[in-house]
Design an enzyme around this catalytic site. Sequence first.
Site, mmCIF file in Angstrom:
data_model
loop_
_atom_site.group_PDB
_atom_site.id
_atom_site.type_symbol
_atom_site.label_atom_id
_atom_site.label_comp_id
_atom_site.label_asym_id
_atom_site.label_seq_id
_atom_site.Cartn_x
_atom_site.Cartn_y
_atom_site.Cartn_z
ATOM 1 N N ASN A 104 -0.597 11.437 -0.153
ATOM 2 C CA ASN A 104 0.186 10.189 -0.192
ATOM 3 C C ASN A 104 0.822 10.286 -1.741
ATOM 4 O OD1 ASN A 104 -0.844 8.802 1.992
ATOM 5 N ND2 ASN A 104 -2.678 8.450 0.871
ATOM 6 N N ARG A 108 -5.903 9.945 -11.016
ATOM 7 C CA ARG A 108 -5.261 10.518 -9.959
ATOM 8 C C ARG A 108 -4.842 9.276 -9.017
ATOM 9 N NH1 ARG A 108 -5.706 9.798 -5.157
ATOM 10 N NH2 ARG A 108 -7.526 10.728 -4.215
ATOM 11 N N ASP A 110 -13.831 5.624 -2.499
ATOM 12 C CA ASP A 110 -12.961 5.763 -1.095
ATOM 13 C C ASP A 110 -12.541 6.926 -0.835
ATOM 14 O OD1 ASP A 110 -11.882 4.448 0.712
ATOM 15 O OD2 ASP A 110 -10.142 4.106 -0.444
ATOM 16 N N ASP A 111 -11.862 7.675 -2.009
ATOM 17 C CA ASP A 111 -11.207 8.943 -1.766
ATOM 18 C C ASP A 111 -12.274 9.998 -1.111
ATOM 19 O OD1 ASP A 111 -8.688 8.149 -3.072
ATOM 20 O OD2 ASP A 111 -9.866 7.815 -4.688
ATOM 21 N N LYS A 132 -5.819 -2.140 -2.757
ATOM 22 C CA LYS A 132 -6.917 -1.927 -1.974
ATOM 23 C C LYS A 132 -7.564 -3.244 -1.800
ATOM 24 C CE LYS A 132 -7.170 2.753 -1.492
ATOM 25 N NZ LYS A 132 -7.125 3.371 -0.526
ATOM 26 N N TYR A 146 0.945 -1.197 0.165
ATOM 27 C CA TYR A 146 -0.044 -0.044 0.192
ATOM 28 C C TYR A 146 0.918 1.302 0.123
ATOM 29 C CZ TYR A 146 -4.355 2.655 1.228
ATOM 30 O OH TYR A 146 -5.203 3.355 1.601
ATOM 31 N N GLU A 191 -12.153 4.195 -6.923
ATOM 32 C CA GLU A 191 -10.793 4.594 -6.447
ATOM 33 C C GLU A 191 -9.989 5.691 -7.576
ATOM 34 O OE1 GLU A 191 -10.095 3.654 -3.221
ATOM 35 O OE2 GLU A 191 -8.336 5.069 -3.461
ATOM 36 N N ASP A 192 -9.429 6.389 -6.894
ATOM 37 C CA ASP A 192 -8.468 7.343 -7.421
ATOM 38 C C ASP A 192 -8.969 7.791 -8.989
ATOM 39 O OD1 ASP A 192 -7.193 7.261 -5.129
ATOM 40 O OD2 ASP A 192 -5.411 6.208 -6.157
#
Length: 606
Positions: free
Chosen positions: A435, A182, A295-296, A200, A129, A272-273
């Site tokens: 991150n 992203r 999730d973000d 994830k 991760y 995600e992202d």
Amino acid sequence: MAQRQVLHGLGRSIGWSMGHKRQPNSTTVRYSHWMPTIAKSDYRKSVDPKYNKGMGYTYEERQRLSLCGLLPPAYRTMKQQLYAVSESFANQTSDLHRYIFLRALRQRHERLYFEFLSKKVNECMPIIYTPTVGTACVKFSLLHYTALGLYVTRYDKGHVIDVLKNWPHTEIRAVCITDGERILGLGDQGANGMGISVGKMDLYTALGRIPPQFLMPAVLDVGTNNQTHLADPLYIGIRQERLRGPEYEEIVQEFMDAVVEVWGPQTLIHFEDFATPNAFKFINKYQDCYCYFNDDIQGTAATGLAAFLGVERISKKPLQDHVIFMVGAGSACLGIAKLVIKELLKRNVSEKDAYKNIYISDQSGLVTKETKVMIPDLKPFCKDMPPMNSLEEMVEKFKPSILLGATGSAGIFTEKVLRTMGKHNERPAIFAVSNPTTKAECTAEQAYNFTEGRALFCSGSPFPPVVFNGKRIVPGQANNSFAFPGVALAVMCTRPFKIPDDVFLVAAKTLADYAEKHYPGEEKLFPTTVEACDVAFDIAVNVAKYFFDKGLSNVFPKPDDICDFIKQQQYYTNYDSSLPPVWEYPELPSVPLPDEWEKKTKKQRS
Ligand SMILES: NC(=O)C1=CN([C@@H]2O[C@H](COP(=O)(O)OP(=O)(O)OC[C@H]3O[C@@H](n4cnc5c(N)ncnc54)[C@H](OP(=O)(O)O)[C@@H]3O)[C@@H](O)[C@H]2O)C=CC1
Ligand SMILES: CC(=O)C(=O)O
Ligand SMILES: [Mg+2]
């Protein structure tokens, strides 16, 4: 008949059914010599990552499955195999090599991999991760060897369902999809974003203990605008500019519908992202009609709110009286800000007062009524005040007690910003959640050094402990990995059709309560990562209760004991077998594992 029962028992003990095409009258020994084809197919199955036990096949199993001679003579218990893995893991020369090593283990021996992750969370999380997964995504073209997840491309339009049906597992309960635009704070990584979906979903199993066969990581490859990848002859994705507009939204829609068609409307779809404008567009479109979460936005919101509830507890000042300054107006900050508002409104704080103390800024400065706002969700946070640009001046003017950065811009919490936070607050709360580590707004060391060690500091990626004035301070990790595995576990167990925002309030409170309960009297905002598995379980229990109480669960009747109900659906790595041998094999001498390793493997909190 008795023979068949033995074989069936063995099949169960190693995790698959042996089927009925056996010689009922043959002895087991003869069977293994008489049936070379079946024996060979047993061999293939025995090395299938899902069933593989490596050197953990007992002599009895080796005899029965025609594996004798195909493995070295020594037998290894799970513990001995873990020791072997941890020695090899430690001998890797870089974190990226450790990532490659773990991926290879995952492809070879699934149960050992997940057992290793759960026993060595502290060591493995930063590899599979953030931060190492970020490096892995950037270099993913060199690391890709075999199907880790499903690639759906813009050219599959009209056939997405056929691509989904190619996935080898038939019962999928959760999908994590990214379009790679992203990836962490590393920008557009195109198809290389697969590394994130895989990471994830590995945490779904490592922390949530969700059986891996129910999970499918995926990438929606609609092209990339990353010039380095476009020019890289080894790039694994579609070497074209990103698809935008209606055609892009149509392929996303087709993916959503194909998931529902193939695996049912209760399949969890985790986004995600995605780039922030798309992330908000899709959450608003899908949240109420699919079993969906972003999730973000939402996972991060639960973690962020939990941190703020911790600040409330430590400062003994109600959340509504804290001035919160968020640097960044993307998925992370906006998700957190929206959940804070939800929490305050539930406490009967007026809407005006709830918004009053939350300030958001982006690259052009404070978000005000003058700001050209692209995301409608940001509008209610626009302040009716003159524009301001300098973060240092804004922190001086608004005197926030909580400063949170999610910008992907390293180092923007300068010494002056941090000292100003320290000047105005006894315990300044400073969260640098970007991150990977290289993108953090400040380091843990800077946060403590420039506030005389008084900061309540958390970061998105882990920082090592800091010694300040002889005191060892362990920074917390404010990462959505404290929220999504538990939510996903509850969803997997209760099978709702949708996931309301309130679920993330439940997750936030459970996480905050966990820290309070397990560290009474301590000024700790988050548990340690080694407790992330226990946190996930607590969140799953509370979220499952929420789904049952609200009538959203599709599991009937409501179980009497929700803890037990969840435990029964979790993944366990145990593969002990207690079968009698076919021919005698003496007990071979073994050597105990080093004490040091045994001690280190026991759970440690920090
Ligand atoms: N710890 C965790 O659990 C999570 C961490 N993150 C991290 O948060 C970061 C942001 O993610 P996300 O919100 O999706 O990203 P976005 O790119 O959508 O948003 C970034 C925001 O930061 C602003 N920004 C960038 N640089 C500066 C700067 N120097 N000063 C002020 N504002 C700035 C941008 O402004 P503008 O719009 O003007 O460009 C934009 O509003 C990433 O690094 C990501 O890894 C994300 C989710 C979870
Ligand atoms: C943690 C996470 O989801 C991110 O940085 O995007
Ligand atoms: Mg993310």
